[in-house]
Design a protein around this motif. Structure first.
Motif, PDB file in Angstrom:
ATOM      1  N   LEU A  63      20.229  19.536 -19.385  1.00 14.34           N
ATOM      2  CA  LEU A  63      18.956  19.326 -19.351  1.00 14.34           C
ATOM      3  C   LEU A  63      19.205  20.794 -20.988  1.00 14.34           C
ATOM      4  O   LEU A  63      18.190  20.428 -21.690  1.00 14.34           O
ATOM      5  N   VAL A  64      19.984  21.892 -19.892  1.00 12.31           N
ATOM      6  CA  VAL A  64      19.287  23.145 -21.139  1.00 12.31           C
ATOM      7  C   VAL A  64      19.845  22.680 -22.570  1.00 12.31           C
ATOM      8  O   VAL A  64      19.675  22.757 -23.333  1.00 12.31           O
ATOM      9  N   GLN A  65      21.532  22.106 -22.438  1.00 10.95           N
ATOM     10  CA  GLN A  65      22.347  22.017 -23.196  1.00 10.95           C
ATOM     11  C   GLN A  65      21.341  20.910 -24.514  1.00 10.95           C
ATOM     12  O   GLN A  65      21.379  21.493 -25.813  1.00 10.95           O
ATOM     13  N   ARG A  66      20.976  19.848 -24.197  1.00  8.63           N
ATOM     14  CA  ARG A  66      20.358  18.761 -24.724  1.00  8.63           C
ATOM     15  C   ARG A  66      19.033  19.731 -25.328  1.00  8.63           C
ATOM     16  O   ARG A  66      18.352  19.216 -26.338  1.00  8.63           O
ATOM     17  N   TYR A  67      17.890  21.072 -24.914  1.00 13.21           N
ATOM     18  CA  TYR A  67      17.247  21.514 -25.228  1.00 13.21           C
ATOM     19  C   TYR A  67      17.608  22.279 -26.580  1.00 13.21           C
ATOM     20  O   TYR A  67      16.921  22.207 -27.340  1.00 13.21           O
ATOM     21  N   VAL A  68      18.914  23.030 -26.470  1.00 13.83           N
ATOM     22  CA  VAL A  68      18.945  23.488 -27.007  1.00 13.83           C
ATOM     23  C   VAL A  68      19.718  23.555 -28.728  1.00 13.83           C
ATOM     24  O   VAL A  68      19.480  23.477 -29.620  1.00 13.83           O
ATOM     25  N   ASN A  69      20.020  22.490 -28.505  1.00 17.96           N
ATOM     26  CA  ASN A  69      20.503  20.835 -29.732  1.00 17.96           C
ATOM     27  C   ASN A  69      19.603  20.250 -30.507  1.00 17.96           C
ATOM     28  O   ASN A  69      19.829  20.899 -31.176  1.00 17.96           O
ATOM     29  N   LYS A  70      18.518  20.140 -29.765  1.00 22.83           N
ATOM     30  CA  LYS A  70      17.138  19.504 -29.645  1.00 22.83           C
ATOM     31  C   LYS A  70      16.582  21.348 -31.327  1.00 22.83           C
ATOM     32  O   LYS A  70      15.517  20.977 -32.061  1.00 22.83           O
ATOM     33  N   VAL A  71      16.501  22.469 -30.450  1.00 23.78           N
ATOM     34  CA  VAL A  71      15.384  23.396 -31.057  1.00 23.78           C
ATOM     35  C   VAL A  71      16.023  24.687 -32.121  1.00 23.78           C
ATOM     36  O   VAL A  71      15.927  24.953 -33.012  1.00 23.78           O
ATOM     37  N   ASP A  72      17.686  23.802 -32.027  1.00 27.62           N
ATOM     38  CA  ASP A  72      19.218  24.766 -32.795  1.00 27.62           C
ATOM     39  C   ASP A  72      18.906  23.889 -34.432  1.00 27.62           C
ATOM     40  O   ASP A  72      18.226  23.074 -34.911  1.00 27.62           O
TER      41      ASP A  72
END
Length: 72
Positions: A63-72
């Motif tokens: 979940l955290v990785q998916r969020y980081v990928n989206k905002v990065d």
């Protein structure tokens, strides 16, 4: 509590911390503060905390990785 009264130092453990990830949901986790930097702008006093997740289950890590990928 006034935010200026909050005292957090590197090494502090934040248990039962709720992290909100806009568009992905939220997760409850344990964090350890690793560093603190000043992020003040003008008269507004702010701090940025660098934290490490502790014992984060694989599903929450995804979940955290998916969020980081989206905002990065």
């Amino acid at each position: 509590m006034n935010p200026d009264e909050l005292r957090i130092e590197p090494g502090a453990e934040l248990e039962n911390f709720t992290l909100e990830l806009p568009g992905e949901g939220s997760l409850e986790c344990k964090l350890v503060v690793r560093h603190i930097s000043d992020a003040s702008k003008g008269a507004v006093r702010r701090h940025r905390l660098g934290c490490q997740f502790v014992d984060l289950p694989a599903g929450m890590a995804t979940l955290v990785q998916r969020y980081v990928n989206k905002v990065d």
